[in-house]
Design a protein around this motif. Structure first.
Motif, PDB file in Angstrom:
ATOM      1  N   UNK A  48       1.915  14.944  -5.823  1.00  0.00           N
ATOM      2  CA  UNK A  48       3.130  15.712  -6.128  1.00  0.00           C
ATOM      3  C   UNK A  48       4.039  15.045  -5.216  1.00  0.00           C
ATOM      4  N   UNK A  49       3.678  14.369  -4.193  1.00  0.00           N
ATOM      5  CA  UNK A  49       4.804  13.663  -3.139  1.00  0.00           C
ATOM      6  C   UNK A  49       5.388  12.645  -3.982  1.00  0.00           C
ATOM      7  N   UNK A  50       4.723  11.976  -4.940  1.00  0.00           N
ATOM      8  CA  UNK A  50       5.151  10.758  -5.497  1.00  0.00           C
ATOM      9  C   UNK A  50       5.591   9.664  -4.642  1.00  0.00           C
ATOM     10  N   UNK A  51       4.957   9.704  -3.409  1.00  0.00           N
ATOM     11  CA  UNK A  51       5.388   8.497  -2.548  1.00  0.00           C
ATOM     12  C   UNK A  51       3.925   7.680  -2.340  1.00  0.00           C
ATOM     13  N   UNK A  79      -4.387  -1.517   7.409  1.00  0.00           N
ATOM     14  CA  UNK A  79      -3.570  -0.275   6.485  1.00  0.00           C
ATOM     15  C   UNK A  79      -3.498  -0.781   5.290  1.00  0.00           C
ATOM     16  N   UNK A  80      -3.596   0.225   4.521  1.00  0.00           N
ATOM     17  CA  UNK A  80      -3.395  -0.087   2.858  1.00  0.00           C
ATOM     18  C   UNK A  80      -2.392   0.919   2.361  1.00  0.00           C
ATOM     19  N   UNK A  81      -1.523   0.546   1.687  1.00  0.00           N
ATOM     20  CA  UNK A  81      -0.442   1.409   0.834  1.00  0.00           C
ATOM     21  C   UNK A  81      -0.754   1.530  -0.462  1.00  0.00           C
ATOM     22  N   UNK A  82      -1.122   2.789  -1.013  1.00  0.00           N
ATOM     23  CA  UNK A  82      -1.774   3.121  -2.284  1.00  0.00           C
ATOM     24  C   UNK A  82      -0.629   3.593  -3.247  1.00  0.00           C
TER      25      UNK A  82
END
Length: 321
Positions: free
Chosen positions: A296-299, A311-314
């Protein structure tokens, strides 16, 4: 694991001038004693880079990781272990894992150990205190891990691990680790060694006959005393490897009385099987409400692996696939 490159060019040059990281597993005294010697300068520096650790923190997790690496030759078949060290000192402890495939990973419970005054020596006892340690092992065919726990109070990580083997597995084992810092706090050498006494039924006296008499028992005690003395006279392993010392010179020089033989060599690395895909799949398996809250945060979701610092940005799109 996302491998973090070491930025210090002078350190990189120093490391590249050293012999490669390697573990040599050896036997001696007609198989009565087995051991391993590990040159792990790159190994410990990679650990430090992954977690961005200070000097004291690098010393604690470095010693723990070197010891964990030395536990790999003691594994039986396909095995994975987790060693947890919980103490009441400022360091709080650590969790390290080792796998029979040859990797080690882990983390400190406190990555910023408070220091009240400048360090006068490398004694870790004031920072460790007392507590307990547990080792959980799981094999490929096991449905659940096997866990053993012992109390610890020596304030010395290597001695506490030796105490675990004596209490939990009834096997006399000794560990020795060394990490050498230069005057700028760089790690310029690191290594570890263990020796383990095999059960007496597997050994023989000088004549080749099985031990049975009291005189043989006395001779055996003297023999083990000489082995222990040789082990204790080993040079500082961190300094040894920082000066391009060779594994063979220690194994065949220090233990020459016991006719050592290197049985195999293997690579040990500081590594972690984590990946962006692994964490994405984990999130997809969360309860629906938790998963929906994330979507829901869509981030993009940023996740850090505690074991290796990656560190992983998914993206939300990936989590919806």
């Amino acid at each position: 694991m996302k491998k973090i490159e070491i930025a210090d060019k002078e350190l990189v040059e120093k490391i590249n001038a050293l012999p490669k990281d390697e573990m040599a597993v050896f036997v001696m005294a007609d198989g009565r004693i087995r051991g391993a010697l590990f040159h792990g300068t790159r190994f410990v520096n990679q650990m430090r880079a992954q977690h961005n650790l200070g000097i004291l923190e690098s010393l604690v997790l470095g010693q723990a990781s070197l010891c964990a690496a030395l536990m790999i030759p003691l594994m039986k078949g396909q095995e994975h272990l987790c060693w947890k060290y919980d103490v009441d000192g400022p360091a709080a402890g650590f969790s390290v894992e080792a796998d029979s495939t040859g990797y080690v990973r882990g983390f400190l419970y406190n990555e910023h150990i408070p220091v009240d005054k400048p360090l006068e020596n490398w004694d870790l006892k004031p920072f460790l205190g007392t507590g307990s340690m547990s080792v959980s092992r799981i094999h490929k065919e096991d449905s659940a891990p096997h866990i053993s726990t012992v109390e610890v109070n020596s304030g010395n990580i290597a001695e506490d691990l030796a105490w675990y083997y004596k209490q939990s597995e009834q096997i006399s084992t000794a560990f020795n680790t060394g990490i050498q810092f230069d005057r700028h706090g760089r790690i310029i050498g690191a290594g570890g060694m263990f020796l383990q006494v095999m059960p007496e039924t597997g050994g023989k006296n000088n004549s080749g006959a099985s031990k049975s008499s009291s005189s043989d028992a006395e001779a055996d005690e003297q023999f083990l005393g000489r082995v222990e003395m040789a082990f204790k006279t080993a040079p500082s392993l961190g300094q040894w490897f920082s000066e391009c010392g060779k594994i063979e010179d220690i194994v065949y020089g220090l233990f020459r009385e016991f006719t050592p033989s290197i049985a195999l060599r293997r690579d040990i690395r500081y590594d972690c099987p984590c990946s962006e895909e692994t964490f994405a799949n984990y999130i997809k398996m969360l309860p629906k409400q938790e998963r929906d809250d994330i979507l829901r945060k869509k981030e993009p979701l940023e996740i850090q692996c505690r074991n290796c610092g990656s560190v992983y940005t998914i993206s939300v799109e990936k989590l919806q696939q």
